[in-house]
Design an enzyme around this catalytic site. Structure first.
Site, PDB file in Angstrom:
ATOM      1  N   GLY A 161       0.822  -1.206   0.000  1.00 23.47           N
ATOM      2  CA  GLY A 161       0.000   0.000   0.000  1.00 23.47           C
ATOM      3  C   GLY A 161       0.856   1.256   0.000  1.00 23.47           C
ATOM      4  CG  PHE A 162       4.428   1.355  -0.776  1.00 15.65           C
ATOM      5  CD1 PHE A 162       5.329   0.763   0.093  1.00 15.65           C
ATOM      6  CD2 PHE A 162       4.267   0.794  -2.032  1.00 15.65           C
ATOM      7  CE1 PHE A 162       6.050  -0.357  -0.273  1.00 15.65           C
ATOM      8  CE2 PHE A 162       4.986  -0.330  -2.414  1.00 15.65           C
ATOM      9  CZ  PHE A 162       5.877  -0.904  -1.534  1.00 15.65           C
TER      10      PHE A 162
ATOM     11  NE  ARG B  70      10.284  -6.172  22.807  1.00 16.55           N
ATOM     12  CZ  ARG B  70       9.487  -7.253  22.894  1.00 16.55           C
ATOM     13  NH1 ARG B  70      10.010  -8.460  23.038  1.00 16.55           N
ATOM     14  NH2 ARG B  70       8.180  -7.111  22.867  1.00 16.55           N
TER      15      ARG B  70
ATOM     16  N   GLY C 289       1.860  -6.933   3.852  1.00 17.14           N
ATOM     17  CA  GLY C 289       3.085  -7.563   3.373  1.00 17.14           C
ATOM     18  C   GLY C 289       4.244  -7.383   4.333  1.00 17.14           C
ATOM     19  CB  THR C 290       4.585  -5.210   7.258  1.00 17.20           C
ATOM     20  OG1 THR C 290       3.343  -5.568   7.871  1.00 17.20           O
ATOM     21  CG2 THR C 290       4.379  -3.982   6.401  1.00 17.20           C
TER      22      THR C 290
ATOM     23  CD  GLU D 110       5.755   5.204   7.291  1.00 17.62           C
ATOM     24  OE1 GLU D 110       5.249   6.098   6.624  1.00 17.62           O
ATOM     25  OE2 GLU D 110       5.327   4.861   8.416  1.00 17.62           O
TER      26      GLU D 110
ATOM     27  CG  ASN E  32      10.385 -12.143  12.724  1.00 15.44           C
ATOM     28  OD1 ASN E  32      11.480 -12.290  12.166  1.00 15.44           O
ATOM     29  ND2 ASN E  32       9.403 -13.007  12.579  1.00 15.44           N
TER      30      ASN E  32
ATOM     31  N   GLY F 118       1.726   0.200  13.302  1.00 10.45           N
ATOM     32  CA  GLY F 118       0.857  -0.961  13.455  1.00 10.45           C
ATOM     33  C   GLY F 118       1.294  -1.899  14.559  1.00 10.45           C
TER      34      GLY F 118
ATOM     35  CB  THR G 176       9.201  -9.593   9.402  1.00 10.43           C
ATOM     36  OG1 THR G 176       9.309  -9.512  10.818  1.00 10.43           O
ATOM     37  CG2 THR G 176       8.588 -10.917   9.022  1.00 10.43           C
TER      38      THR G 176
END
Lengths: 330, 690
Positions: free
Chosen positions: B229-230, B575, B458-459, B652, B578, B500, B581
């Site tokens: 989406g960006f 922190r 997709g993150t 970002e 993951n 998010g 990702t």
């Protein structure tokens, strides 16, 4: 999208007769350009005649050292063919510099020659374009012209021919075999594409129904060491800002023979005859390369948005000639 | 990097749980849901830029076999857009930008819809339009609350040993996620079901309910998988509204709308071009006495959007005198929107190039210059930073990149016909925490079900939210099943602003703790608990992520072609939940930063008023061949002052500073200073040294 008919042709004569008889018919090769045009509304044919099953997909060695390439040979196959890689590396390099792997797998030799300009206004049916709609005006004049011509444009059109392959073939003095409604004929590639003049809607001299069946490359020992240098706005998958197909012969530090064709600079692949003349007999050094570029650029007429093509072409010509001559002296 | 792969604990490099389904093609995206008797929507877009629709001729379109309806302002359902003027689609005869939808065809097949759309005739009254952005316009205006003044910048400039005062520009750019916007809308006469490609299930849910005057329980939005989406899939744009209008015209039939790639350049927003006058004043040791960034950007005449490029200059470097302003031109265009790091992406280009210019002018190393201007507190707000880790990122980056041996002289290195240079820039992005997320934990069939209306664009949300829940519940990640992307789940904030994971994470952590308090360690089947997350960040701190980017740039001495064979980013974003990702997010941002540096540029033809580079042959995005060695590292620094998860956003920051690092390396390679993006062959061939 307007409904259309589709036919698969099984022999050349039938394909030509079908299209010649139907004003709304067009040949369909790999479809990498035509299908885009259908979606964009640039063209709305009544009938597509698929010419990919005509068995025009052979690359043959000719007795005199030349090569005959069937019009249906896919760009990937042509680029990888041992005869092409050995005798005409410039052509292999040009093909591999074009499009993407997937597109090269689909695109045909004949179709590549006949692809149309990517001028943004030609592709945008909401803006005037003399090539798409004769007489409607040229939106590129005073518009976005980064990719447009610096040689041979007219007030009616300054679009460029997008093919890389055709530039290499022009440098190789290729001859195109054409089947028309009245029979076969041979056309020098140099004569196939036109300058826009006042009929920019006509990219080539071909008549409706004419089908390219093959391209013949004459024997050219000079081409065994030849180069294609393409400069674009990203490292891959982009049309040329400028490109250079070149081959030279050097003896005792002097250029004895030179061939140079340019892409991204005109409505057709551009043979740089003035540069070639300037190079013949010259000492093979940067000064001579730049002088040859200048000789060609003397007839350039850049637009407001593409003046960068002048120093770019000078640099690209110099770089490719230097590479070739350095290699020659090794 | 940790070697742990499948433990799933927060902090471990767990593979994406949605990966196999995506690779197999079984993860369903919005347009792919099988529907019974679907209808297809095709748009008719205005071919004028400003004016009025005088008449819509739909007879020929209606005569096409399979056509169900032709919508226009004359017959579309009336909606209440309120302030959302961009969403007032087919509500009046006004045309506010070229490409605006003025009609739409609903048909039984996409081909029929397309053919009929081409047959819709539209008569217009054409008015003069104006789409030209310039800082010299006399009608620029100051949007509310976007200017700050501290001290006296002009006086500091007059007194300084060295000043930098230049105008920098970034072009219009367009969001182009892999999956263009898509909707399936089904109206059964009382309720509306939407399969929508969105970053914000709840925002679509509440906005559509409000536009159409529906109770919220009569609207459902489903979006488990979203192909990027960006920012363009955050706030709503015209297409989803059109799909809803069309669905209401053919009750009982699901209406499918897939935005085309070309329409991505007209219908769903863009990053405004920016012109930034950046001023720096410094003493001979490089200590800044003043920082100024006067930003000019554009918005639509019918709404207001501010590309807040001046924001990072408020907090980046210490200086007693500071002037940050934003001015907007209201143009006859569609509205700009969020695009990855709105504000910060252009706002960390201009000032970070200016800092490099200052370093050159003073003959101080660019890293050292930045270290000398590290503020003790946020210089704009005077609040303490929750953590300020720029210095560590620059030092670690210098070490990994081999910066110490760098000869600062520009334009003196040549290798195989290429000019070679290196450059660096700082990165930053605010650590946002969005209020209003809730999560539910249920215990069913021996497993914990995490339910939250979050979005994974997709993150990696599918993966890391399970990790966070498992951590808070004290169980293995295999014991947790994640449910996201549906408005029937507990409401969650959007996947945007790099907020998010932390915003949803506070809700997940709260729900898990409340669940354990309520149900203990051996819950009964059916046990369930819902809890709310954090309602905003701690206002006592200034919370930001930081980073440092180092680029090597090669420029061909004959042709001016630019290559970036090496790019390193060292980030500090709290922190890391993951590493797999996270690395993808950092590298993705940096790649988009290279794309911004070298390629992306939407060319507007002011005569027509629209973007003429409307496909990927003309709007270039970096391809694989443009990206050399790209490496992202991080300093793992949990920041519990920023928020209770200790994490900060990572989506970002990777794009911020990249273009400046590339531009600074370009100068080091060639001696040509670039102040305008993108950097093409023109920069070297037509640029002047110095």
């Amino acid at each position: 999208m307007k409904p259309f008919d589709y036919q698969r042709a099984h022999d050349v004569a039938q394909a030509v007769a079908t299209v010649a008889a139907e004003p709304g018919a067009v040949f369909l090769g790999g479809g990498t350009n035509l299908v885009d045009h259908l979606k964009l509304g640039i063209t709305a044919p009544e009938l597509l005649v698929d010419v990919t099953r005509l068995h025009l997909d052979e690359v043959e060695e000719l007795g005199d050292g030349g090569v005959r390439i069937g019009a249906g040979v896919r760009n990937s196959d042509l680029a990888a063919h041992p005869l092409i890689r050995q005798r005409y590396p410039v052509l292999s390099e040009a093909l591999l510099a074009g499009a993407s792997g997937q597109l090269r797998n689909a695109a045909t030799t004949g179709g590549n020659l006949l692809q149309r300009t990517r001028c943004v206004y030609f592709q945008d049916t909401t803006t005037p374009c003399n090539k798409r709609e004769p007489g409607s005006g040229c939106s590129a004049l005073g518009g976005y012209t980064r990719h447009h011509a610096i040689f041979g444009a007219s007030e009616h059109c300054s679009a460029t021919h997008p093919s890389d392959m055709a530039v290499a073939m022009l440098m190789l003095d290729a001859v195109v075999e054409v089947q028309g409604a009245t029979g076969p004929r041979r056309v020098a590639l140099a004569d196939l594409h036109r300058l826009p003049g006042d009929r920019p809607q006509d990219d080539t001299i071909l008549e409706h129904g004419d089908l390219i069946t093959a391209v013949e490359l004459p024997a050219a020992p000079i081409a065994r060491r030849s180069r294609y240098r393409k400069v674009r706005d990203r490292a891959s998958y982009a049309f040329a800002l400028v490109s250079v197909a070149a081959a030279v012969e050097v003896a005792d530090g002097r250029i004895t023979e030179a061939r140079l064709a340019l892409g991204g600079v005109a409505h057709k692949p551009w043979r740089a005859e003035r540069a070639e003349s300037a190079l013949r007999g010259a000492v093979a050094d940067d000064e001579a390369f730049a002088a040859a570029a200048e000789a060609e650029l003397a007839r350039a007429r850049p637009l407001e948005g593409n003046a960068v093509k002048l120093p770019l072409l000078r640099g690209a010509i110099t770089a490719v000639l230097r590479d070739l001559c350095e290699e020659d002296s090794r | 990097m940790t070697q742990a792969i499948a433990t799933g604990d927060a902090g471990s490099a767990m593979r994406r749980v949605d990966g196999p389904d995506k690779v197999r093609g079984t993860a369903r995206y919005a347009f792919e849901y099988p529907m019974k008797e679907p209808a297809y929507l095709h748009l008719v877009q205005s071919t004028i830029t400003r004016g009025r629709v005088r008449a819509v001729h739909d007879g020929a379109a209606l005569a096409v076999q399979g056509v169900l309806a032709v919508l226009s302002h004359t017959n579309a359902t009336r909606i209440d857009p309120g302030d959302e003027t961009e969403l007032a689609v087919l509500q009046s005869d006004g045309v506010a930008y070229r490409g605006q939808p003025v009609a739409a065809v609903v048909a039984k097949t996409p081909e029929a819809a397309r053919e009929a759309a081409a047959l819709v005739g539209v008569d217009y009254d054409v008015y003069q339009h104006d789409v030209h952005l310039s800082a010299a316009r006399t009608d620029l205006f100051a949007p509310d609350d976007t200017d700050t003044h501290q001290g006296d910048l002009e006086a500091a400039m007059a007194e300084a040993d060295t000043v930098i005062d230049h105008v920098y520009s970034t072009p219009m750019q367009h969001n182009n996620p892999m999956e263009p916007h898509a909707t399936i809308a089904l109206w059964d006469g009382t309720s509306l079901i939407l399969h929508e490609s969105t970053q914000a299930v709840r925002m679509v849910h509440t906005t559509i309910a409000s536009l159409f005057g529906l109770e919220r329980d009569r609207v459902r939005v489903i979006a488990p998988y979203v192909g990027g989406g960006f920012g363009a899939k955050g706030p709503l744009h015209a297409p989803v509204v059109l799909a809803c209008l069309a669905a209401m015209a053919v009750p009982g039939r699901p209406v499918k709308l897939a935005v085309t790639r070309r329409q991505m350049f007209t219908l769903v927003g863009y990053r405004s071009p920016t012109l930034q006058r950046v001023r720096l004043a410094a003493d001979a040791q490089g200590r800044l006495s003043a920082v100024g960034d006067d930003v000019t950007a554009q918005s639509a005449r019918f709404t207001q959007f501010v590309e807040r490029a001046g924001d990072p200059s408020r907090m980046m470097y210490a200086a007693p005198n500071r002037r940050i302003t934003h001015r907007l031109a209201a143009l006859d265009t569609n509205a700009p929107t969020w695009m990855r790091a709105p504000g910060e992406a252009p706002g960390m280009f201009a000032p970070e190039v200016a800092m490099d210019e200052l370093a050159c002018a003073l003959d101080i190393d660019p890293v050292e210059l930045r270290l000398r201007n590290e503020p003790e507190v946020d210089p704009g707000t005077h609040k303490p930073f929750s953590s300020r880790t720029l210095a560590e990122c620059m030092r670690e980056g210098s070490r990994l990149f081999g910066w110490a041996d760098r000869d600062p002289a520009p334009g003196v290195r040549r290798h195989d016909g290429w000019l070679v240079g290196t450059g660096m820039a700082a990165s930053t992005y605010p650590a946002l925490l969005m209020p209003g997320s809730s999560a539910e934990i249920r215990f069913e069939k021996g497993r914990y079900e995490l339910r939250i209306g979050a979005s994974d664009i997709g993150t990696g949300a599918w993966t890391v939210l399970g990790q966070l829940a498992a951590e808070a519940l004290g169980v293995g990640v295999d014991a947790v099943r994640v449910h996201i992307g549906d408005s029937t789940l507990p409401a969650a904030s959007l996947a945007g602003g790099s907020s998010g994971t932390v915003s949803w994470g506070t809700a997940i952590t709260a729900a898990a703790r409340a669940f354990r308090e309520e149900h203990g360690d051996t819950p009964a089947p059916g046990a369930r608990t819902t809890a709310r997350g954090s309602d905003g960040a701690d206002e006592n701190y200034s919370a930001h992520s930081f980073g440092a980017q180092f680029a090597e740039v090669h420029v061909h001495a004959d042709t001016g072609e630019v290559r970036v064979p090496r790019l390193l980013g060292v980030f500090s974003a709290g922190r890391i939940i993951n590493p797999l990702t996270a690395r993808s997010q950092f590298i993705g941002g940096m790649t988009m930063g290279v794309s911004m540096a070298l390629h992306e540029h939407s060319v507007v033809d002011p005569r027509f008023g629209h973007v003429v580079t409307q496909d990927f042959a003309d709007y270039h995005i970096s391809v694989n061949a443009d990206i050399g060695e790209i490496r992202a590292e991080w300093i793992d620094t949990p920041d519990y002052r920023a928020n209770p998860t200790g994490a900060k956003g990572i989506g970002e920051i990777g794009i911020t500073g990249t273009a400046a690092a590339v531009a600074n390396a370009f100068h080091h390679a060639t001696g040509v200073r670039v102040r305008d993006l993108p950097i093409t062959v023109d920069a070297y061939l037509l640029g002047s040294r110095g």
